[in-house]
Design a protein around this motif. Sequence first.
Motif, PDB file in Angstrom:
ATOM      1  N   ARG A  19      -8.574  11.303  11.698  1.00 34.83           N
ATOM      2  CA  ARG A  19      -9.680  12.038  11.233  1.00 34.83           C
ATOM      3  C   ARG A  19     -10.891  10.805  10.277  1.00 34.83           C
ATOM      4  O   ARG A  19     -10.008  10.767   9.284  1.00 34.83           O
ATOM      5  N   PRO A  20     -11.810  10.402  10.382  1.00 35.04           N
ATOM      6  CA  PRO A  20     -12.155  10.251   9.126  1.00 35.04           C
ATOM      7  C   PRO A  20     -12.835  10.765   7.853  1.00 35.04           C
ATOM      8  O   PRO A  20     -11.924  10.170   7.159  1.00 35.04           O
ATOM      9  N   CYS A  25     -10.515  17.732   7.260  1.00 35.63           N
ATOM     10  CA  CYS A  25     -11.173  17.305   8.675  1.00 35.63           C
ATOM     11  C   CYS A  25     -10.871  19.084   8.641  1.00 35.63           C
ATOM     12  O   CYS A  25      -9.821  19.198   8.775  1.00 35.63           O
ATOM     13  N   SER A  26     -12.004  19.546   9.491  1.00 39.71           N
ATOM     14  CA  SER A  26     -12.153  20.780   9.900  1.00 39.71           C
ATOM     15  C   SER A  26     -11.941  21.071  11.022  1.00 39.71           C
ATOM     16  O   SER A  26     -12.223  21.634  12.557  1.00 39.71           O
ATOM     17  N   GLU A  27     -11.842  19.423  12.394  1.00 35.51           N
ATOM     18  CA  GLU A  27     -11.289  19.211  13.460  1.00 35.51           C
ATOM     19  C   GLU A  27     -12.881  19.987  14.932  1.00 35.51           C
ATOM     20  O   GLU A  27     -13.025  21.257  15.599  1.00 35.51           O
ATOM     21  N   CYS A  28     -14.107  19.892  13.502  1.00 34.84           N
ATOM     22  CA  CYS A  28     -15.283  20.792  14.244  1.00 34.84           C
ATOM     23  C   CYS A  28     -15.726  19.757  15.431  1.00 34.84           C
ATOM     24  O   CYS A  28     -16.213  21.304  16.519  1.00 34.84           O
ATOM     25  N   GLY A  29     -14.776  18.720  15.971  1.00 30.60           N
ATOM     26  CA  GLY A  29     -14.720  18.693  17.342  1.00 30.60           C
ATOM     27  C   GLY A  29     -16.272  17.237  17.605  1.00 30.60           C
ATOM     28  O   GLY A  29     -16.332  16.803  18.392  1.00 30.60           O
ATOM     29  N   LEU A  30     -16.824  17.687  16.578  1.00 32.13           N
ATOM     30  CA  LEU A  30     -17.730  15.195  16.193  1.00 32.13           C
ATOM     31  C   LEU A  30     -16.710  14.625  16.747  1.00 32.13           C
ATOM     32  O   LEU A  30     -17.617  13.364  17.971  1.00 32.13           O
ATOM     33  N   CYS A  31     -15.671  14.052  16.350  1.00 27.96           N
ATOM     34  CA  CYS A  31     -15.030  13.074  16.569  1.00 27.96           C
ATOM     35  C   CYS A  31     -14.696  13.315  17.499  1.00 27.96           C
ATOM     36  O   CYS A  31     -13.951  11.958  18.046  1.00 27.96           O
ATOM     37  N   VAL A  39     -20.417   9.756  12.336  1.00 29.55           N
ATOM     38  CA  VAL A  39     -20.075  10.517  11.187  1.00 29.55           C
ATOM     39  C   VAL A  39     -20.085  10.768   9.609  1.00 29.55           C
ATOM     40  O   VAL A  39     -19.794  11.965   9.102  1.00 29.55           O
ATOM     41  N   CYS A  43     -21.100  14.018   8.930  1.00 27.68           N
ATOM     42  CA  CYS A  43     -19.608  15.012   8.405  1.00 27.68           C
ATOM     43  C   CYS A  43     -20.161  16.032   7.446  1.00 27.68           C
ATOM     44  O   CYS A  43     -20.070  15.312   5.993  1.00 27.68           O
TER      45      CYS A  43
HETATM   46 FE1  SF4 Z   1     -13.285  16.526  11.513  1.00 25.21          FE
HETATM   47 FE2  SF4 Z   1     -15.731  17.065  12.589  1.00 25.21          FE
HETATM   48 FE3  SF4 Z   1     -15.245  15.665   9.838  1.00 25.21          FE
HETATM   49 FE4  SF4 Z   1     -14.460  14.465  12.422  1.00 25.21          FE
HETATM   50  S1  SF4 Z   1     -16.936  15.301  12.066  1.00 25.21           S
HETATM   51  S2  SF4 Z   1     -13.730  13.851  10.054  1.00 25.21           S
HETATM   52  S3  SF4 Z   1     -13.683  16.436  13.186  1.00 25.21           S
HETATM   53  S4  SF4 Z   1     -14.269  17.666  10.274  1.00 25.21           S
END
Ligand code: SF4
Length: 398
Positions: A19-20, A25-31, A39, A43
């Motif tokens: 992820r960017p 990355c907290s794996e929030c799901g946006l990506c 992002v 982010c």
């Molecule tokens: Fe990870 Fe969410 Fe940031 Fe994308 S926006 S890099 S999924 S924390």
Amino acid sequence: MTSVIPHKKAKALKPGSLRPAKELCSECGLCDTYYIHYVKEACAFLNQQVAELEAQAHGRSRNLDHEDDWYFGVHQEMMAARKKQPIAGAQWTGIVSTIACEMLTRGLVEGVVCVQNTEEDRFQPKPVIATTPEEILAARVNKPTLSPNLSVLEQIEQSGMKRLLVIGVGCQIQALRAVEKELGLEKLYVLGTPCVDNVSREGLQKFLETTSKSPETVVHYEFMQDFRVHFKHEDGSIEKVPFFGLKTNQLKDVFAPSCMSCFDYVNSLADLVVGYMGAPFGWQWIVVRNQTGKEMLELVQDQLDTEPVMSQGDRKQAVQQSIPAYDKAVTLPMWAAKMMGVVIEKIGPKGLEYARFSIDSHFTRNYLYVKRHHPEKLDAHVPEYAKRIVGQYQLPKS
Ligand code: SF4
Ligand code: FAD
């Protein structure tokens, strides 16, 4: 000529790809959606912008002359509350699930973003847009793992929903607020919980195996105000392990790097926040941030017992002492840990002072983590309120 909305040209990243925000990355799901287009601005780990988004969501950002604002964010009121009839199987008394059910059944919203678990694994998160109370209730209880709640955002636009409630933790809500205007909604309601020390699914397994006597039967756990972790097991029994006896040397790398660099413990951008740490044991803690949050709370007021918030004790020495202890990953023998837990419970911080204790301990730890692992990000990533909180303590030089 038809115009194409810019985000629709973007392509979601494949599951498992970098992820960017990389390791943060907290794996929030946006990506996982075409909103990845935003992002860089959205982010929480690439562009900390809590103050700007507070102004957008609440009409003002934290007043840095007020210490309560440093700690608890913009708020109209706080209280302790519990459901007169708790929901069985909820994390606490089920205030979050109850508000969501009321909003749906009274027609304030058409759907609720929340997170259920997969059939195979009680702790594996499965974000959904719930459209029935049953689906909301199936999402009750914490999934103590990073959860891609925003991965359902594309479905919202496709479904044509115009009024939506999103339940989520701070990093998810920061990204959500940043893309709110792009979602095509008439009204977005945000119900947040505080969040700290989250873990990946593998990290959770390690935590359970190093800390609980029976890791495979744990159904939920919480770091409680009595300075113990309470594990609830399938048979209803509660196992209590003192914080000070945690095997910190083995647990140091368990918490996700995102959570080790987070300064939004109290979910600054939600309309209404429901946690527990500012309330007496057994009660939940409610922070109403704005008028929308007040309206949400009023829907369930008659189902709640409430009390004013209280604050007792002095956290500062305990926090200062915990800084080198955590840093050196000291583990006390279990008898000493139990004794210390008992003493601290008797004389230690309570109510809002306990919440401050927890915020101070985590912010000082996280400040050191960012300083050591991402020194180039430190200044912009740590919000001003957090710098003031950390500034009250003496930190190791390097
Ligand atoms: Fe990870 Fe969410 Fe940031 Fe994308 S926006 S890099 S999924 S924390
Ligand atoms: P319930 O009615 O049981 O509903 C829980 C809701 O949480 C569900 O709607 C579900 O969709 C949502 N949810 C569950 N897991 C996740 C997840 N991983 N990401 C996003 N949403 C999720 N409160 C504190 O005061 N101090 C803390 O230190 C603290 N740490 C927390 C750490 C984590 C990882 C989480 C998820 C929550 C934490 N909370 C903390 C909040 C607290 O544990 C309760 O969630 C809150 O008080 C609501 O309880 P309830 O009985 O009303 O919730």
